[in-house]
Write an enzyme that holds these catalytic residues in place. Sequence first.
Site, PDB file in Angstrom:
ATOM      1  N   THR A 130       0.083   4.870  12.308  1.00 22.51           N
ATOM      2  CA  THR A 130       1.182   5.987  13.144  1.00 22.51           C
ATOM      3  C   THR A 130       0.541   5.669  14.297  1.00 22.51           C
ATOM      4  O   THR A 130      -0.956   6.339  14.354  1.00 22.51           O
ATOM      5  CB  THR A 130       1.397   7.580  13.123  1.00 22.51           C
ATOM      6  N   LEU A 160       0.843  -1.426  -0.205  1.00 25.89           N
ATOM      7  CA  LEU A 160      -0.031   0.226  -0.318  1.00 25.89           C
ATOM      8  C   LEU A 160       0.528   1.312   0.239  1.00 25.89           C
ATOM      9  O   LEU A 160       0.491   2.295  -1.108  1.00 25.89           O
ATOM     10  CB  LEU A 160      -1.082  -0.395   1.449  1.00 25.89           C
ATOM     11  N   ILE A 218       7.353  -2.265   2.338  1.00 25.37           N
ATOM     12  CA  ILE A 218       6.639  -4.115   2.501  1.00 25.37           C
ATOM     13  C   ILE A 218       7.251  -4.908   3.272  1.00 25.37           C
ATOM     14  O   ILE A 218       8.860  -5.332   2.856  1.00 25.37           O
ATOM     15  CB  ILE A 218       6.271  -4.147   0.352  1.00 25.37           C
ATOM     16  N   GLU A 252       2.043   0.292   9.806  1.00 29.61           N
ATOM     17  CA  GLU A 252       0.107  -0.179  10.282  1.00 29.61           C
ATOM     18  C   GLU A 252      -0.579   0.607  11.123  1.00 29.61           C
ATOM     19  O   GLU A 252      -1.411   1.568  11.612  1.00 29.61           O
ATOM     20  CB  GLU A 252       0.053  -1.366  10.831  1.00 29.61           C
TER      21      GLU A 252
HETATM   22  N1  CAA Z   1     -12.942  -0.669   7.308  1.00 29.91           N
HETATM   23  C1  CAA Z   1     -13.253  -0.027   5.625  1.00 29.91           C
HETATM   24  N2  CAA Z   1     -13.911   0.824   5.115  1.00 29.91           N
HETATM   25  C2  CAA Z   1     -12.831   2.233   6.116  1.00 29.91           C
HETATM   26  C3  CAA Z   1     -12.450   1.898   7.201  1.00 29.91           C
HETATM   27  C4  CAA Z   1     -12.827   1.059   7.225  1.00 29.91           C
HETATM   28  N3  CAA Z   1     -11.919   0.914   8.495  1.00 29.91           N
HETATM   29  N4  CAA Z   1     -11.637   3.276   7.082  1.00 29.91           N
HETATM   30  C5  CAA Z   1     -12.481   4.030   5.810  1.00 29.91           C
HETATM   31  N5  CAA Z   1     -12.902   2.851   5.586  1.00 29.91           N
HETATM   32  C6  CAA Z   1     -13.757   4.007   4.175  1.00 29.91           C
HETATM   33  C7  CAA Z   1     -15.122   5.083   4.605  1.00 29.91           C
HETATM   34  O1  CAA Z   1     -16.027   4.353   4.666  1.00 29.91           O
HETATM   35  C8  CAA Z   1     -14.763   5.696   3.198  1.00 29.91           C
HETATM   36  O2  CAA Z   1     -15.825   5.336   2.645  1.00 29.91           O
HETATM   37  P1  CAA Z   1     -16.412   5.789   1.182  1.00 29.91           P
HETATM   38  O3  CAA Z   1     -16.328   7.263   0.940  1.00 29.91           O
HETATM   39  O4  CAA Z   1     -17.712   4.999   0.460  1.00 29.91           O
HETATM   40  O5  CAA Z   1     -17.632   6.100   2.830  1.00 29.91           O
HETATM   41  C9  CAA Z   1     -13.608   5.594   3.042  1.00 29.91           C
HETATM   42  O6  CAA Z   1     -12.770   4.492   3.258  1.00 29.91           O
HETATM   43  C10 CAA Z   1     -13.111   6.675   3.399  1.00 29.91           C
HETATM   44  O7  CAA Z   1     -12.498   7.041   5.185  1.00 29.91           O
HETATM   45  P2  CAA Z   1     -12.855   8.179   5.756  1.00 29.91           P
HETATM   46  O8  CAA Z   1     -13.000   9.170   4.830  1.00 29.91           O
HETATM   47  O9  CAA Z   1     -12.439   8.240   7.200  1.00 29.91           O
HETATM   48  O10 CAA Z   1     -10.679   8.533   5.147  1.00 29.91           O
HETATM   49  P3  CAA Z   1      -9.410   9.545   6.478  1.00 29.91           P
HETATM   50  O11 CAA Z   1      -9.635  10.107   4.246  1.00 29.91           O
HETATM   51  O12 CAA Z   1     -10.504  10.472   6.179  1.00 29.91           O
HETATM   52  O13 CAA Z   1      -8.981   8.464   6.533  1.00 29.91           O
HETATM   53  C11 CAA Z   1      -7.669   7.349   6.979  1.00 29.91           C
HETATM   54  C12 CAA Z   1      -8.044   7.648   5.821  1.00 29.91           C
HETATM   55  C13 CAA Z   1      -8.024   6.833   8.198  1.00 29.91           C
HETATM   56  C14 CAA Z   1      -5.713   8.804   7.421  1.00 29.91           C
HETATM   57  C15 CAA Z   1      -6.559   6.140   6.408  1.00 29.91           C
HETATM   58  O14 CAA Z   1      -5.802   6.599   5.464  1.00 29.91           O
HETATM   59  C16 CAA Z   1      -5.286   5.446   7.206  1.00 29.91           C
HETATM   60  O15 CAA Z   1      -5.428   4.475   7.506  1.00 29.91           O
HETATM   61  N6  CAA Z   1      -4.139   6.129   6.545  1.00 29.91           N
HETATM   62  C17 CAA Z   1      -2.951   5.070   7.134  1.00 29.91           C
HETATM   63  C18 CAA Z   1      -2.685   4.420   6.367  1.00 29.91           C
HETATM   64  C19 CAA Z   1      -1.783   3.116   7.029  1.00 29.91           C
HETATM   65  O16 CAA Z   1      -2.333   2.613   7.800  1.00 29.91           O
HETATM   66  N7  CAA Z   1      -0.624   2.710   6.259  1.00 29.91           N
HETATM   67  C20 CAA Z   1       0.332   1.725   6.859  1.00 29.91           C
HETATM   68  C21 CAA Z   1       0.269   0.925   5.614  1.00 29.91           C
HETATM   69  S1  CAA Z   1       0.745  -0.706   6.010  1.00 29.91           S
HETATM   70  C22 CAA Z   1       2.472  -1.067   6.942  1.00 29.91           C
HETATM   71  O17 CAA Z   1       2.785  -0.080   7.888  1.00 29.91           O
HETATM   72  C23 CAA Z   1       2.960  -1.621   7.122  1.00 29.91           C
HETATM   73  C24 CAA Z   1       3.440  -3.207   7.029  1.00 29.91           C
HETATM   74  O18 CAA Z   1       3.637  -4.345   6.321  1.00 29.91           O
HETATM   75  C25 CAA Z   1       2.983  -3.935   8.207  1.00 29.91           C
END
Ligand code: CAA
Length: 384
Positions: free
Chosen positions: A365, A125, A157, A363
């Site tokens: 911050t 992602l 990743i 996953e």
């Molecule tokens: N489940 C299902 N759908 C969801 C959801 C959830 N938990 N959260 C949001 N959505 C959907 C919403 O329903 C909405 O859809 P609709 O427009 O159809 O209603 C859409 O997604 C947008 O939701 P928000 O308006 O709430 O989104 P936002 O832009 O305000 O906030 C955010 C989004 C919370 C900031 C999000 O971008 C986020 O979580 N960012 C962090 C990303 C992350 O955790 N990255 C880590 C990557 S993995 C990793 O770390 C590496 C590894 O391998 C370990």
Amino acid sequence: MLFKLTDEQLMIQNMVREFSRKVVAATAAERDKTKEFPADNFKQMGELGLMGMMIPEEYGGEAADTISYVLALSEIAYSCASTSVVMSVQNSIVCESFNKFGTEEQKKEFLVPLASGEIIGAFGLTEPDAGSDPVSQETTAIKDGDDYVINGTKRFITSGLHSKVCLVTAKTDESQKHKGISCFIIPKGTPGLEVGHMEDKMGLRASDTTDLILENCRVPAANMLGKEGDGFKIAMSGLDSGRIGIAAQSYGVAMAAFDAAVKYIKKRKQFGMAISKHQAIRFQVADMATQIEAAKQLIFSAASLKDRGENYTREASIAKLFASEMVNDITARAIQMHGGYGFTKDYPVERFYRDARVFTIYEGTSEIQRIVISNQILRDKRKP
Ligand code: CAA
């Protein structure tokens, strides 16, 4: 205790504890030095049913509940955080995404070998310029006949190198913002998918974290997971589950640091007595135990909501926020209680401290967890 574990949950916990402390612990310190991927751990963990625990048996899993999963994951993290992060990503954002959004064919082809631990999977992602804000990702997937052609770079990743199949998000329609992101299944060996730079990390050193480079990578449209535009939703719902896993990892590493500290303070003598007799140290023990217990209850609370099929987004983020901050404090205190020895590699607490540092970052911050929690309360008007 708020949660009474069932006989089956206790059996799983005991089985994984025995395996983890005998097998996983044996090579953890060495792997931290050599960065050798614990492939042999995963082979045995697959046989024990730990790589797709919550997946139905017909797709190679164990059909276990989330409480059993967090117990097992924290037992693995107790011995080796590198092993536990791979287990966490595999079980949650990889296997559960296939299970929830995959077609019957996709489940048979990919979920069965993943959940049975035959192969490792990865989820792409994050990108160089899109971490906390994945909607701003630049990877594109352009439809070409019956295929999609994917271009872009994924960063940080987990298991980028050792995975055999990757789930990768890409923009299929720029104008639709988060609804224009889709998710693709890309098996390793697909022309145009290369493993790029491998990170040299402070902790979790035996788990590989790499770039994935996609250059005109062509996949059949049948390799789309879910529908076009489902990619953001797939990632967010996978991360909900993943965040319970990071909280469980945090709990496991915190317990390891706590046990090491308690063992040390009982033996170490200063001012003519074991330092565990000093109130300054005893109060630390009490504070640490209180924080660890609070994290455990939050983890169980999120896991049991998930098991009941209720929305658990808020509780998963609360558990992740609290537990990941908690383990950073616990591991720092454990070093302090070891004095100068805690700063050396003769004791395991410096490894725990380095491993725990990323838990408030990956996953989502701690800052992102606060956004998710406050959005859930203020937007959805759910009571705290
Ligand atoms: N489940 C299902 N759908 C969801 C959801 C959830 N938990 N959260 C949001 N959505 C959907 C919403 O329903 C909405 O859809 P609709 O427009 O159809 O209603 C859409 O997604 C947008 O939701 P928000 O308006 O709430 O989104 P936002 O832009 O305000 O906030 C955010 C989004 C919370 C900031 C999000 O971008 C986020 O979580 N960012 C962090 C990303 C992350 O955790 N990255 C880590 C990557 S993995 C990793 O770390 C590496 C590894 O391998 C370990």
